[in-house]
Write a protein that holds these residues in place. Structure first.
Motif, PDB file in Angstrom:
ATOM      1  N   MET A   1       0.828  -1.198   0.000  1.00  0.00           N
ATOM      2  CA  MET A   1       0.000   0.000   0.000  1.00  0.00           C
ATOM      3  C   MET A   1       0.869   1.256   0.000  1.00  0.00           C
ATOM      4  N   LEU A   2       1.958   1.203   0.750  1.00  0.00           N
ATOM      5  CA  LEU A   2       2.825   2.383   0.839  1.00  0.00           C
ATOM      6  C   LEU A   2       3.594   2.616  -0.446  1.00  0.00           C
ATOM      7  N   TRP A   3       4.337   1.592  -0.853  1.00  0.00           N
ATOM      8  CA  TRP A   3       5.313   1.813  -1.931  1.00  0.00           C
ATOM      9  C   TRP A   3       4.784   1.463  -3.309  1.00  0.00           C
ATOM     10  N   GLN A   4       3.582   0.895  -3.384  1.00  0.00           N
ATOM     11  CA  GLN A   4       2.989   0.689  -4.709  1.00  0.00           C
ATOM     12  C   GLN A   4       1.751   1.556  -4.878  1.00  0.00           C
ATOM     13  N   HIS A   5       0.740   1.291  -4.047  1.00  0.00           N
ATOM     14  CA  HIS A   5      -0.538   1.962  -4.265  1.00  0.00           C
ATOM     15  C   HIS A   5      -0.458   3.465  -3.996  1.00  0.00           C
ATOM     16  N   LEU A   6       0.095   3.830  -2.839  1.00  0.00           N
ATOM     17  CA  LEU A   6       0.170   5.253  -2.508  1.00  0.00           C
ATOM     18  C   LEU A   6       1.106   5.983  -3.478  1.00  0.00           C
ATOM     19  N   THR A   7       2.257   5.358  -3.787  1.00  0.00           N
ATOM     20  CA  THR A   7       3.214   5.962  -4.704  1.00  0.00           C
ATOM     21  C   THR A   7       2.574   6.161  -6.080  1.00  0.00           C
ATOM     22  N   ALA A   8       1.805   5.168  -6.528  1.00  0.00           N
ATOM     23  CA  ALA A   8       1.142   5.275  -7.833  1.00  0.00           C
ATOM     24  C   ALA A   8       0.130   6.415  -7.803  1.00  0.00           C
TER      25      ALA A   8
ATOM     26  N   SER B   1       1.830   9.675  -8.029  1.00  0.00           N
ATOM     27  CA  SER B   1       2.373   9.870  -9.378  1.00  0.00           C
ATOM     28  C   SER B   1       1.277  10.291 -10.353  1.00  0.00           C
ATOM     29  N   PHE B   2       0.105   9.698 -10.237  1.00  0.00           N
ATOM     30  CA  PHE B   2      -1.006  10.072 -11.130  1.00  0.00           C
ATOM     31  C   PHE B   2      -1.355  11.539 -10.935  1.00  0.00           C
TER      32      PHE B   2
ATOM     33  N   PHE C   1      -6.057  11.708 -19.841  1.00  0.00           N
ATOM     34  CA  PHE C   1      -5.342  10.931 -18.826  1.00  0.00           C
ATOM     35  C   PHE C   1      -6.246  10.665 -17.620  1.00  0.00           C
ATOM     36  N   ALA C   2      -7.006  11.706 -17.216  1.00  0.00           N
ATOM     37  CA  ALA C   2      -7.917  11.531 -16.083  1.00  0.00           C
ATOM     38  C   ALA C   2      -8.950  10.453 -16.395  1.00  0.00           C
TER      39      ALA C   2
ATOM     40  N   LEU D   1       6.195  12.816 -22.190  1.00  0.00           N
ATOM     41  CA  LEU D   1       6.649  11.462 -22.545  1.00  0.00           C
ATOM     42  C   LEU D   1       7.403  10.829 -21.378  1.00  0.00           C
ATOM     43  N   ALA D   2       8.271  11.651 -20.724  1.00  0.00           N
ATOM     44  CA  ALA D   2       9.041  11.124 -19.594  1.00  0.00           C
ATOM     45  C   ALA D   2       8.110  10.739 -18.441  1.00  0.00           C
ATOM     46  N   LEU D   3       7.123  11.621 -18.151  1.00  0.00           N
ATOM     47  CA  LEU D   3       6.161  11.324 -17.084  1.00  0.00           C
ATOM     48  C   LEU D   3       5.422  10.009 -17.376  1.00  0.00           C
ATOM     49  N   TYR D   4       5.002   9.936 -18.660  1.00  0.00           N
ATOM     50  CA  TYR D   4       4.215   8.775 -19.056  1.00  0.00           C
ATOM     51  C   TYR D   4       5.042   7.493 -18.941  1.00  0.00           C
TER      52      TYR D   4
END
Ligand SMILES: Nc1ncnc2c1ncn2[C@@H]1O[C@H](COP(=O)(O)OP(=O)(O)OP(=O)(O)O)[C@@H](O)[C@H]1O
Ligand SMILES: [Mg+2]
Length: 589
Positions: free
Chosen positions: A145-152, A155-156, A174-175, A291-294
């Motif tokens: 949850m911390l390092w995958q879900h919350l980080t994702a 990032s979004f 994107f939204a 592009l880099a963000l994506y």
């Protein structure tokens, strides 16, 4: 075991998310700290793509100094971000390792409070894996949850903000992409959770089956049933494979649709970007930035389904485990239960009724055992003698009447105090896989070495223990398998002696001993019986001869009551058995 004195009842929530809060609450400041650091690190991490824009803009402006500065600053930024994540790892450790230990401890505490009946109905292996499933979820899902879900999530949000600044159409696309992915994965989750639960159940069944086979491997050998056992396991593993297949297939399906959604929306998004660039609305640097963000989050997006799946799977297994372990207790102390005072140790059964799923073992059973009486209990196999002991210990609740000790209903006193007042040498004593010393001291952990040796000698156990390779330190194997039946019984007798309780129950306590050891132990038992109320169960009637009183049970009632002299001349069941045995064993039928 470390015991936590607990006045109030242990209440553990049984739904996964409330359970997470339950194990997190004591460490909430660590949880808060790590969450903050992860959010900040994730914001910087995703924003670091901005360096690409700066570099490209500097190159376009033909400014080599600026370009070089940003090109060198970028790795420094990456290093700082990495250090922040490592810091979050150290903070997270405090939360996760503590919560996981807390989870194990509380579940163990709760599990041990279940009644005898709960454990009889369940496999040890199955309970074990349920416990593990819950704890795996705590120790794996929090990091996810911390390092995958919350980080994702962070990032979004960062990506959307940059996109809004660069191109509102691309931002909206994107939204919509994220919204569609979330909706689709939420739609797919219940089925996924269902399959995961079935998968976990099949896994548990297989494990439990294996443990049952391994525990009884003696019987498997003696009847040479390897093939039969292997087939049983094949059946269980086939069931597991089938549901595993289904579960896996569904995961692939979810990920496939995630890929398609991603494909469609990114086509639209990139079209907007390039279109804006052609019309001079968007700079080259901005296109590179997007592009880099994506590219930084594309991987996350493809596996968003997998992240959901893993979480759903763990939550599913966790729910299953919690539901089983946290079932309400069948036998509980009444709200104002008082400790039992058993100085007289007089026992009364008043109109007791009890049945095992419809099969009545006691019917309107009355019995008065005066203080200090030594009572022998006789009855055919299955008559309910061991059940008598279970009920006295309140391992099951009775359906009618009451059992009283010194006038106190055992259902109204605390279970701990009740069991503290009764020492039992069970029919099949099971020992812990710990040293013999620990097994004996189990009767009274505060006893001195001298007291421990004294009871071991009295129980005729000292001699054989001294001959063991490690003496009192010898480990006895699972349930005591490394000792003979008679040796186990003697250790169990020593343990009961050390408990020094006002009521003593001997359920076939000497059945596994040869006559010689029995004669020796009989003496020790007599001194143990001194000043206590005793209930002794034996098939070998000669061991009950010296009892003050003997009762014969049949069909849930007492059919004969008297001392040996009286009963052996009464012309009843006891006399018949006595003559039949001529000092030997009681026939089963
Ligand atoms: N956990 C259980 N679930 C269902 N029935 C049970 C359970 N335990 C015992 N019984 C049944 O209750 C009855 C009494 O069993 P119990 O063990 O008390 O007999 P016993 O007099 O101690 O026999 P033995 O002399 O063989 O030790 C038997 O019919 C037995 O099958
Ligand atoms: Mg029995």
């Amino acid at each position: 075991m470390q015991t936590i004195p607990r006045k109030e009842k242990l209440v553990i929530p049984s739904t996964p998310f409330r359970y997470f809060w339950f194990v997190t609450k004591p460490f909430k400041w660590w949880a808060l700290a790590v969450t903050m650091v992860v959010i900040i690190a994730a914001v910087f991490n995703q924003s670091s793509a901005y360096f690409f824009r700066l570099i490209v803009d500097a190159v376009e402006a033909d400014d080599p100094v600026k370009a070089l500065r940003y090109a060198l600053l970028y790795p420094v930024a990456v290093l700082i971000i990495q250090l922040m994540f490592r810091g979050s790892g150290l903070l997270g450790r405090q939360w996760v390792t503590n919560a996981s230990k807390y989870s194990y401890d509380r579940l163990t505490e709760y599990l041990l409070g279940h009644s005898h009946g709960y454990f009889i109905d369940r496999f040890a292996g199955s309970l074990m894996s349920k416990m593990q499933n819950v704890n795996n979820a705590v120790s794996n899902l929090i990091p996810d949850m911390l390092w995958q879900h919350l980080t994702a999530l962070v990032s979004f949000i960062v990506t959307i903000i940059f996109l809004i600044v660069v191109d509102i159409n691309a931002a909206l696309t994107f939204a919509f992409l994220i919204a569609t992915l979330v909706l689709y994965n939420r739609y797919a989750a219940p089925t996924k959770v269902k399959y995961s639960r079935e998968n976990a159940a099949a896994n548990t069944a297989l494990r439990a089956g294996l443990i049952d086979t391994i525990t009884n491997v003696q019987a498997v050998r003696q009847y040479s049933r390897n093939k039969l056992e292997a087939e049983r396991i094949f059946n269980l593993s086939t069931q597991l494979k089938n549901i595993f297949d289904k579960n896996w297939g569904y995961s692939v399906r979810i990920m496939f649709w995630n890929g398609i959604i991603l494909f469609v929306f990114s086509l639209v998004m990139f079209w907007f970007l390039v279109y804006g660039w052609q019309n001079g609305k968007t700079s080259t640097g901005e296109v590179v930035l997007i592009l880099a963000l994506y590219s930084q989050i594309a991987g996350t997006l493809i596996f968003i389904g997998r992240a959901f799946n893993n979480a759903a799977e763990m939550v599913g297994e966790m729910r299953e485990g919690l539901e089983e372990i946290l079932l309400p207790y069948e036998i509980i102390d009444t709200p104002n239960a008082q400790p039992l005072l058993a100085d007289q140790a007089q026992i009364d059964w008043k109109g007791v009724g009890f049945e095992f799923s419809g099969n009545a073992v006691f019917k309107d059973f009355d019995l008065h055992i005066p203080s200090g009486q030594r009572l022998g209990l006789v009855g055919q196999s299955g008559a309910g003698k061991t059940t008598f002991v279970s009920l006295l210990l309140r391992q099951h609740d009775i359906s009618a009447g009451s059992i009283e000790i010194d006038g106190q209903d055992i259902a109204l006193v605390t279970q701990d105090s009740l069991r503290q007042a009764i020492a039992v040498v069970p029919q099949e004593p099971a020992l812990f896989h710990r040293s013999i010393r620990e097994n004996i001291l189990y009767g009274n952990p505060n006893a001195t070495e001298a007291e421990m040796l004294e009871v071991a000698k009295k129980a005729q156990a000292h001699d054989f223990i001294s001959e063991l390779p490690d003496g009192y330190e010898t480990l006895v194997g699972e349930r005591g398998v490394k000792l003979s039946g008679g040796q186990k019984q003697r250790v169990a007798i020593a343990r009961a002696m050390l408990k020094d309780a006002p009521i003593l129950v001997l359920d076939e306590a000497t059945s596994a001993l040869d006559s010689e050891s029995e004669v020796a132990i009989q003496k020790a038992l007599e001194s143990l019986m001194e000043g206590r109320t005793v209930i002794a169960i034996a098939h070998r009637l000669s061991t009950l001869r010296k009892m003050d009183r003997i009762i014969v049970m049949e069909n849930g009632r007492i059919i004969e009551d008297g001392n040996h002299e009286e009963l052996s001349r009464s012309g009843g069941v006891y006399e018949k058995l006595w003559n039949h045995q001529a000092g030997g064993f009681m026939p089963d039928e």
